[in-house]
Motif scaffolding. Sequence first.
Motif, PDB file in Angstrom:
ATOM      1  N   TYR A 162      53.776 -63.980   7.597  1.00 37.13           N
ATOM      2  CA  TYR A 162      54.112 -65.848   7.664  1.00 37.13           C
ATOM      3  C   TYR A 162      52.524 -66.160   7.203  1.00 37.13           C
ATOM      4  O   TYR A 162      52.640 -67.207   7.984  1.00 37.13           O
ATOM      5  N   ALA A 163      51.954 -66.048   6.872  1.00 37.96           N
ATOM      6  CA  ALA A 163      50.637 -66.207   6.488  1.00 37.96           C
ATOM      7  C   ALA A 163      50.601 -66.314   4.978  1.00 37.96           C
ATOM      8  O   ALA A 163      51.032 -64.961   4.142  1.00 37.96           O
ATOM      9  N   LYS A 164      50.023 -67.525   4.119  1.00 36.76           N
ATOM     10  CA  LYS A 164      49.735 -67.345   3.027  1.00 36.76           C
ATOM     11  C   LYS A 164      48.302 -67.512   2.208  1.00 36.76           C
ATOM     12  O   LYS A 164      48.193 -66.903   1.230  1.00 36.76           O
ATOM     13  N   ASN A 165      47.530 -67.067   2.994  1.00 36.79           N
ATOM     14  CA  ASN A 165      46.356 -66.493   3.361  1.00 36.79           C
ATOM     15  C   ASN A 165      45.755 -66.109   4.419  1.00 36.79           C
ATOM     16  O   ASN A 165      45.905 -66.583   5.031  1.00 36.79           O
ATOM     17  N   LEU A 166      44.336 -64.803   3.602  1.00 34.30           N
ATOM     18  CA  LEU A 166      44.136 -64.580   4.677  1.00 34.30           C
ATOM     19  C   LEU A 166      42.734 -64.030   5.330  1.00 34.30           C
ATOM     20  O   LEU A 166      42.481 -63.903   3.875  1.00 34.30           O
ATOM     21  N   ALA A 167      42.312 -63.459   6.100  1.00 33.90           N
ATOM     22  CA  ALA A 167      40.758 -63.071   5.495  1.00 33.90           C
ATOM     23  C   ALA A 167      40.858 -61.915   5.997  1.00 33.90           C
ATOM     24  O   ALA A 167      41.727 -61.142   6.402  1.00 33.90           O
TER      25      ALA A 167
END
Length: 379
Positions: A162-167
Amino acid sequence: MNFDLTNEQEMIRNLIHEFAEEEVAPGANERDRTGAFPEKIFEQLAELGMLGLPFPEEYGGSGADTISFAIVTEELSRVCASTGITYSAHISLGAAPIHLFGTPEQKKKYLTPLCQGEYLGAFGLTEPNAGSDAGGTQTKATLQGEHWVINGSKCFITNASYAKNLAITAVTDQAKGTKGISAFIIPTDASGFSVVNNYEKMGLHASNTTELILENVTIPKENLLGTEGNGFKQFLATLDGGRIGIGAMAVGIAQGAYEKSLQYSKERKQFGKSLSAFQAIQFKLADMAMNIELARNMVYKAAWLKDQGKKFKKEAAIAKLFASEMCMKVCDQAIQIHGGYGYMKEYQVERFFRDAKLLEIGEGTSEVQRMVIARQIGC
């Protein structure tokens, strides 16, 4: 010393307590059974301004403090730990690293949509061969001209679907050991990046737990998060804050199990009187109440230290360790008080027991917390 909540903190507690009772609790058992992710609940939390709660208003946050974050995490976990861990990970693992280490441009681009609830935050640290030994990261990032090329895998990652960007963390200089690990912001739709959601878990069935596969994932040079080679230090600092969230989760689950046990003990009759009239049951409930209160105070102390800009590594580890182990004991005794009914899904305490176990493992096992505390006291 003032142990009173501020007016704002009290308002947040009342708001989220009511929300948890009316919107989160009713479907908790069904979500546990089916594994359905609580998307609607997080849309509602976004509307309430909770998804950017402790972050600056300039990036779409609510400008609240860490104690408020702990309160929300506790209240959600009190009725549904899957919702609690999703929320805690979004704030403390997904958004916090960008807030702590991102450039103003990165914060505007990546932190703002997280605070506004456009998507959830996630953080890729754990690997198949690098769990407690996070310094053993094997994912590699190679600088090629103006781009980083990343290869590797991550496991047990919360919210990634459910993320569009992540670290994520990756090795940029093998020769430097932990000083050769850096952090990067990865778009989840990048070519070569895939999210695999096929774990079968003991508990927390309605939370999203995934594997990440990175095959020649290419990102711009400016997607480096923080300083090259500082990734190890950065994620240790991130985990310090995350442990406050895990501690708050533990307090919430334990509180929920305690409340159900207290209610059951008053209603259930044996040998002609309620269970709550028996000293053996009274002592169990008294121990529950005592240990929950102690854990809550420790979680709030760690959160307060963080908000004051003081060192809180030791206190966060103590809070996480004590609260998670306390939570398992409380849930175990909750089942015991319920007897045979406690073993049945209808009475919910077995769900709390299953959900609680992860808290002794995630964001540093109990053994790792003892290592952290030992180092902080000079061992």
